[in-house]
Design a protein around this motif. Structure first.
Motif, PDB file in Angstrom:
ATOM      1  N   LEU A   1      16.511 -20.157  15.491  1.00  0.00           N
ATOM      2  CA  LEU A   1      16.098 -19.252  14.399  1.00  0.00           C
ATOM      3  C   LEU A   1      16.996 -19.393  13.176  1.00  0.00           C
ATOM      4  O   LEU A   1      16.543 -19.239  12.036  1.00  0.00           O
ATOM      5  N   LEU A   2      18.274 -19.685  13.411  1.00  0.00           N
ATOM      6  CA  LEU A   2      19.204 -19.816  12.288  1.00  0.00           C
ATOM      7  C   LEU A   2      19.017 -21.117  11.512  1.00  0.00           C
ATOM      8  O   LEU A   2      19.355 -21.194  10.329  1.00  0.00           O
ATOM      9  N   ALA A   3      18.465 -22.155  12.187  1.00  0.00           N
ATOM     10  CA  ALA A   3      18.365 -23.483  11.570  1.00  0.00           C
ATOM     11  C   ALA A   3      17.635 -23.468  10.218  1.00  0.00           C
ATOM     12  O   ALA A   3      18.146 -24.033   9.237  1.00  0.00           O
ATOM     13  N   PRO A   4      16.432 -22.862  10.111  1.00  0.00           N
ATOM     14  CA  PRO A   4      15.722 -22.912   8.812  1.00  0.00           C
ATOM     15  C   PRO A   4      16.177 -21.852   7.822  1.00  0.00           C
ATOM     16  O   PRO A   4      15.677 -21.825   6.686  1.00  0.00           O
ATOM     17  N   THR A   5      17.081 -20.975   8.212  1.00  0.00           N
ATOM     18  CA  THR A   5      17.464 -19.854   7.349  1.00  0.00           C
ATOM     19  C   THR A   5      18.251 -20.309   6.125  1.00  0.00           C
ATOM     20  O   THR A   5      18.036 -19.812   5.009  1.00  0.00           O
ATOM     21  N   ARG A   6      19.174 -21.256   6.313  1.00  0.00           N
ATOM     22  CA  ARG A   6      20.021 -21.689   5.208  1.00  0.00           C
ATOM     23  C   ARG A   6      19.212 -22.328   4.063  1.00  0.00           C
ATOM     24  O   ARG A   6      19.395 -21.954   2.903  1.00  0.00           O
ATOM     25  N   PRO A   7      18.293 -23.289   4.343  1.00  0.00           N
ATOM     26  CA  PRO A   7      17.479 -23.828   3.244  1.00  0.00           C
ATOM     27  C   PRO A   7      16.634 -22.759   2.561  1.00  0.00           C
ATOM     28  O   PRO A   7      16.439 -22.811   1.332  1.00  0.00           O
TER      29      PRO A   7
END
Length: 591
Positions: free
Chosen positions: A45-51
């Motif tokens: 879940l955290l993977a796409p949050t930064r972009p």
């Protein structure tokens, strides 16, 4: 000289039977395992949050010059990075921890199982192969938990999360960015299949290499005595080349796949930039969206590139598991169902119509019957291969009889608890094995109940104390591997002490003085008589002069009893025993 090469193929990636058995080892740590699953989900879940946050920062704050909003977003990004770092640390450490404790448990269970196997199993299985199972194959299981199943699930969830966000942000740009995906999937599949074959070759080569080295290092004296160094070196070169070739194949596949995947990823990013830049010029796509999609693609392609590796790791782990479980499922163990655990036994031994074969019905002993009463000394003589050693192996239940029965104090030995039975039987073998440890540990075998005083008393009894005390450190002297720093006679004397400290009621001497010189033999003959006093004794000896005082001599020939009686009685019969005795007498006179 040579070993049968091992050639085991990979099976299905998802072998549910193997995975279920592996999960039984996870059960004691299921709380931590479920935590690992939770951390895997959180990472996905955290993977796409930064972009997504970077896109918001650019489109909502940078393009409109909102410095305060950009600062808040920066703090949010820093916080997100810290959370991601902590979760990643926990995930990495926890997956490694679970992998290590599970392989520890499996290795302990495997070794414990091997300790109970029949000697026949070790007769037919190369030791190097068992070493590979206990070390290399078990070690590969760690990767199943730290880099295999959990990582595959995490990668798949990450792909789903990233793809979902990409479609949410801009579905048209998502479809454009995925144009090169079929190329990556095809190349990944080809890579996975090729590497799977090379991994199989590597594992088989490692197993064959271990087996070859173990056998040939152990038999190095034979190789050198018969001047076989060059020939065996050539064999080793061949096996080592196979090992190198298998590794280089996998290296080549990696060398091709990663550059190809990088090119495919670059093509995808190029399409996104081309299509996205056109949209930015036409004010249809925001700059932040375009930049975030470049980041999404990098995040999206990385798990796909890695997933082939993960599948091969999982598959090889499943193969290793199958090999290990094949050993654990092997029931070639001496049944230990007896419940008779006497503190002492009288020592009466009886063989009643015993038939025994190591393989099928290739009989080594044929209808053997004899009795040894308490305190008697029974000697077994005969040519090599007559079945003498098989008799003593059966008494200690290293093997079980095929037909007939062996009784101790009138009860079948199968009714005795196995450890109790062997506690009452002291064995001194012709080929003395010493571990790489101190003399004290080799005598007591780690039994904390045996004191140094008891060891020294037994050593004094068999005439070994003098040479032990002359060694540096005495009982604490390290004999090195297989007792290589001691003479054959010294190793034999230590085996006598080892038998004596356990104070057994039954003593078995298998060619116990055949490896010592005449002086040492005379030294321990008196000690042997003391050992046998009040005990039931069974002696195997080629030197017939050492058994003249035996209460009964049993002559074996091709697995059958051909004569029995005292030394004097057998000489008068002028039969098989008399011929053996006259031959040895002549050889002594000639010398």
């Amino acid at each position: 000289m040579g070993l049968e090469k091992e050639n085991i193929k990979s099976g299905d990636i998802i072998d549910t039977k193997v995975l279920r058995r592996l999960y039984t080892f996870v059960t004691p740590y299921k709380g931590r395992f479920y935590l690992l699953v939770g951390l895997t989900l959180l990472l996905a879940l955290l993977a796409p949050t930064r972009p997504l946050l970077i896109q918001k920062a650019i489109d909502d704050y940078v393009t409109v010059g909102d410095g305060a909003g950009l600062l808040r977003m920066t703090y949010l990004l820093i916080g997100l990075l810290l959370i991601h770092a902590v979760v990643q640390f926990g995930h990495t450490y926890l997956s490694g921890w679970i992998g290590q404790v599970i392989i520890r448990d499996i290795r302990v269970k495997l070794y414990k199982h091997l300790l109970k196997m029949r000697l026949k199993y070790f007769d037919n299985t190369p030791i190097g192969r068992l070493v590979t199972r206990n070390i290399s194959d078990v070690e590969s299981l760690s990767d199943v938990f730290s880099q295999g199943l959990a990582e595959i699930i995490g990668d798949l969830l990450q792909l789903i999360a990233i793809l979902g966000v990409m479609f949410y942000v801009d579905w048209q740009l998502t479809l454009v960015s995925l144009c090169t995906l079929p190329l990556l999937i095809i190349s990944t599949y080809i890579f996975k299949e090729k590497v799977k074959v090379s991994f199989n070759d590597v594992r088989n080569a490692v197993s064959n290499l271990n087996s070859f080295l173990q056998e040939h290092i152990t038999g190095m004296n034979i190789i050198q005595v018969f001047n076989r160094q060059e020939r065996e070196y050539e064999k080793f070169q061949t096996i080592n080349k196979e090992h190198r070739k298998a590794h280089l194949k996998s290296v080549m596949y990696y060398s091709i796949y990663y550059p190809v995947s990088e090119i495919i990823q670059a093509m995808g990013i190029g399409l996104v930039v081309w299509y996205g830049a056109t949209g930015v010029f036409d004010l249809e796509i925001k700059v932040g969206v375009l930049i975030s999609f470049i980041m999404y693609l990098q995040l999206f392609f990385r798990p796909i590139r890695m997933i082939a590796d993960r599948f091969n790791t999982l598959q090889m782990g499943v193969v290793s598991s199958s090999r290990i479980f094949n050993i654990l499922e092997n029931d070639e163990q001496i049944p230990d169902e007896g419940n008779n655990c006497p503190e002492k036994v009288k020592g009466d031994i009886a063989f009643n119509n015993v038939w025994f074969a190591y393989n099928d019905e290739d009989w080594v002993l044929k209808d053997i019957s004899f009795k040894a009463n308490h305190g008697e000394t029974i000697a077994l003589v005969g040519a090599t291969g007559a079945g003498k050693s098989s008799v003593i192996n059966l008494i200690s239940r290293f093997y079980d009889v095929n037909k007939g029965a062996i009784l101790v104090d009138g009860r079948p030995i199968k009714e005795f608890d196995l450890a109790t039975l062997r506690k009452h039987v002291g064995v001194v073998l012709q080929d003395v094995f010493l571990f790489s440890d101190t003399i004290f540990q080799n005598i007591t075998l780690g039994n904390p109940d045996i004191t140094k005083e008891q060891v020294l008393y037994a050593a004094d009894l068999v005439g070994a104390r003098r040479f032990i005390e002359r060694l540096p450190g005495g009982l604490e002297y390290d004999v090195k591997e297989r007792g290589g720093t001691l003479s054959v006679g010294q190793r034999q004397l230590i085996s006598f002490v080892r038998a004596m400290v356990y104070d057994p009621e039954i003593i078995i001497l298998d060619e116990a003085t055949s490896s010592v010189d005449t002086e040492t033999e005379e030294l321990i003959q008196a000690a042997i008589e003391k050992m046998m006093h009040g005990r039931t004794s069974i002696i195997i000896a080629h030197r017939l002069s050492t058994i003249q005082k035996a209460d009964k001599i049993i002559v074996l020939n091709k697995g059958e009893i051909v004569e029995h009686g005292t030394h004097e009685v057998l000489l008068k019969k002028d039969g098989f025993y008399s011929q053996l005795y006259q031959m040895q007498l002549k050889s002594v006179v000639v010398e």
